[in-house]
Design a protein around this motif. Sequence first.
Motif, PDB file in Angstrom:
ATOM      1  N   ASP A  52      -2.771  62.961   5.253  1.00 54.62           N
ATOM      2  CA  ASP A  52      -3.843  61.994   5.420  1.00 54.62           C
ATOM      3  C   ASP A  52      -4.051  61.202   4.133  1.00 54.62           C
ATOM      4  O   ASP A  52      -3.359  61.394   3.140  1.00 54.62           O
ATOM      5  N   ARG A  53      -5.026  60.294   4.176  1.00 53.54           N
ATOM      6  CA  ARG A  53      -5.256  59.406   3.040  1.00 53.54           C
ATOM      7  C   ARG A  53      -5.767  60.162   1.822  1.00 53.54           C
ATOM      8  O   ARG A  53      -5.680  59.660   0.702  1.00 53.54           O
ATOM      9  N   LYS A  54      -6.300  61.358   2.017  1.00 51.24           N
ATOM     10  CA  LYS A  54      -6.841  62.121   0.899  1.00 51.24           C
ATOM     11  C   LYS A  54      -5.831  63.112   0.337  1.00 51.24           C
ATOM     12  O   LYS A  54      -6.196  64.015  -0.419  1.00 51.24           O
ATOM     13  N   ALA A  55      -4.560  62.968   0.670  1.00 49.61           N
ATOM     14  CA  ALA A  55      -3.538  63.891   0.187  1.00 49.61           C
ATOM     15  C   ALA A  55      -3.497  63.885  -1.332  1.00 49.61           C
ATOM     16  O   ALA A  55      -3.577  62.840  -1.976  1.00 49.61           O
ATOM     17  N   ASN A  56      -3.379  65.097  -1.906  1.00 47.21           N
ATOM     18  CA  ASN A  56      -3.273  65.182  -3.357  1.00 47.21           C
ATOM     19  C   ASN A  56      -1.804  65.122  -3.776  1.00 47.21           C
ATOM     20  O   ASN A  56      -0.907  64.962  -2.955  1.00 47.21           O
ATOM     21  N   ASN A  57      -1.555  65.273  -5.082  1.00 53.51           N
ATOM     22  CA  ASN A  57      -0.197  65.095  -5.587  1.00 53.51           C
ATOM     23  C   ASN A  57       0.785  66.096  -5.002  1.00 53.51           C
ATOM     24  O   ASN A  57       1.933  65.752  -4.700  1.00 53.51           O
ATOM     25  N   ILE A  58       0.361  67.328  -4.837  1.00 49.42           N
ATOM     26  CA  ILE A  58       1.291  68.330  -4.314  1.00 49.42           C
ATOM     27  C   ILE A  58       1.579  68.087  -2.835  1.00 49.42           C
ATOM     28  O   ILE A  58       2.700  68.293  -2.356  1.00 49.42           O
ATOM     29  N   ASP A  59       0.587  67.603  -2.086  1.00 51.56           N
ATOM     30  CA  ASP A  59       0.822  67.240  -0.685  1.00 51.56           C
ATOM     31  C   ASP A  59       1.839  66.108  -0.586  1.00 51.56           C
ATOM     32  O   ASP A  59       2.673  66.084   0.318  1.00 51.56           O
ATOM     33  N   ARG A  60       1.768  65.166  -1.506  1.00 54.46           N
ATOM     34  CA  ARG A  60       2.704  64.046  -1.496  1.00 54.46           C
ATOM     35  C   ARG A  60       4.120  64.497  -1.855  1.00 54.46           C
ATOM     36  O   ARG A  60       5.098  63.968  -1.321  1.00 54.46           O
TER      37      ARG A  60
ATOM     38  N   LEU B  86       0.178  52.200  -5.602  1.00 53.23           N
ATOM     39  CA  LEU B  86       1.081  53.139  -6.251  1.00 53.23           C
ATOM     40  C   LEU B  86       0.286  54.383  -6.623  1.00 53.23           C
ATOM     41  O   LEU B  86      -0.626  54.325  -7.449  1.00 53.23           O
ATOM     42  N   THR B  87       0.604  55.506  -5.985  1.00 51.61           N
ATOM     43  CA  THR B  87      -0.084  56.765  -6.291  1.00 51.61           C
ATOM     44  C   THR B  87       0.808  57.632  -7.174  1.00 51.61           C
ATOM     45  O   THR B  87       0.532  57.825  -8.354  1.00 51.61           O
ATOM     46  N   THR B  88       1.902  58.143  -6.619  1.00 50.95           N
ATOM     47  CA  THR B  88       2.891  58.842  -7.441  1.00 50.95           C
ATOM     48  C   THR B  88       4.265  58.194  -7.326  1.00 50.95           C
ATOM     49  O   THR B  88       5.181  58.584  -8.036  1.00 50.95           O
ATOM     50  N   GLY B  89       4.398  57.232  -6.434  1.00 59.25           N
ATOM     51  CA  GLY B  89       5.665  56.526  -6.291  1.00 59.25           C
ATOM     52  C   GLY B  89       6.656  57.182  -5.357  1.00 59.25           C
ATOM     53  O   GLY B  89       7.782  56.697  -5.205  1.00 59.25           O
TER      54      GLY B  89
ATOM     55  N   LEU C  45      12.891  62.726  -8.911  1.00 61.95           N
ATOM     56  CA  LEU C  45      11.451  62.555  -9.037  1.00 61.95           C
ATOM     57  C   LEU C  45      11.129  61.204  -9.652  1.00 61.95           C
ATOM     58  O   LEU C  45      11.929  60.635 -10.402  1.00 61.95           O
ATOM     59  N   THR C  46       9.955  60.693  -9.359  1.00 56.53           N
ATOM     60  CA  THR C  46       9.466  59.538 -10.100  1.00 56.53           C
ATOM     61  C   THR C  46       8.868  60.036 -11.418  1.00 56.53           C
ATOM     62  O   THR C  46       8.598  61.233 -11.592  1.00 56.53           O
ATOM     63  N   GLU C  47       8.661  59.125 -12.335  1.00 61.61           N
ATOM     64  CA  GLU C  47       8.040  59.496 -13.602  1.00 61.61           C
ATOM     65  C   GLU C  47       6.638  60.099 -13.390  1.00 61.61           C
ATOM     66  O   GLU C  47       6.330  61.153 -13.971  1.00 61.61           O
ATOM     67  N   PRO C  48       5.776  59.506 -12.548  1.00 62.30           N
ATOM     68  CA  PRO C  48       4.465  60.134 -12.323  1.00 62.30           C
ATOM     69  C   PRO C  48       4.572  61.518 -11.683  1.00 62.30           C
ATOM     70  O   PRO C  48       3.794  62.420 -12.021  1.00 62.30           O
TER      71      PRO C  48
END
Length: 294
Positions: free
Chosen positions: A139-147, A171-174, A255-258
């Motif tokens: 969902d829209r509230k996914a955190n970094n680990i969910d992504r 751009l969140t984590t890319g 991985l992306t840099e972020p």
Amino acid sequence: MNLSLPIAPSPDVSCCSDDSALIRTDWKPTFPLCWFHTPWSSSRAGGRCLSRHPDFVAAKQERNLQAAERVISDLYTDRIFDLIENHVCYDDRPLVVAPIKTPEINKNALSLAYAYAVASTFGLYVDRSIISKVTYRRDRKANNIDRLVAPTLFEGEVQSNKNYIIVDDVLTTGGTIATLKGYIEQNGGRVICTTTLAAGHGVAPLAHSGEMRQFGVKIALSEATFDGLKEKLGKQFDELDDAFRKGFHYGLQHLTEPEAQYILGQISYCKRRGEDFMDSFGKRLVQARTRAVA
């Protein structure tokens, strides 16, 4: 810890560590920054940002194209288009592509509207033949680990030997951009640059300093960050890389840099707490993956 991750079945991706089955491609050292026009949020009252725009909800969640056009008109920066133009070869006429879903389920008009804004600025065309598939729950509230554990997958025709510009709304984590880049390049296209309307609060601090301050975020994994992952993970590097390849269909080098900076932060966090990284972070990966494939 022998990390075993739930794998969502997909007819297009083989569940193995063979590079031919991976959904991302290697980063070139010269891959340009991901340029954005405005931050997602601002700590200043009345600060210019995407999340506070009065038309944001209608554009992002109600598929209102007119609202999306107003958002872009209010928040765009000419400087970003100047930076993109440095990578546009008009003889080749690159295509502009956004990670959009099918019209039946797509609620977000911002990505497509920004794609048309970029295309119209340079006299290019938007390629709508590539679409994202709903394979994982996020969902829209996914955190970094969910992504990390729920990559967006794509389908559709890629024009061989054609240059592409990838655009998105935030751009969140890319990760979505990295996976779309992988899909295009594995099917014969070339991604020359990326741009988003906004950058999330987690990556905006990574914006390039100096002339392009607050305009560009390094999205390609740097050699220094990758070496830092190897050094800090030590013997656990191969275990985590294998888990990513088998479970998520991309390796740590993709991985992306972020994303990599996030993992480095988690390594430091576990060390401060006296926890084994693979045991602590691995359990969180499994939990997030389970949520994604449920």
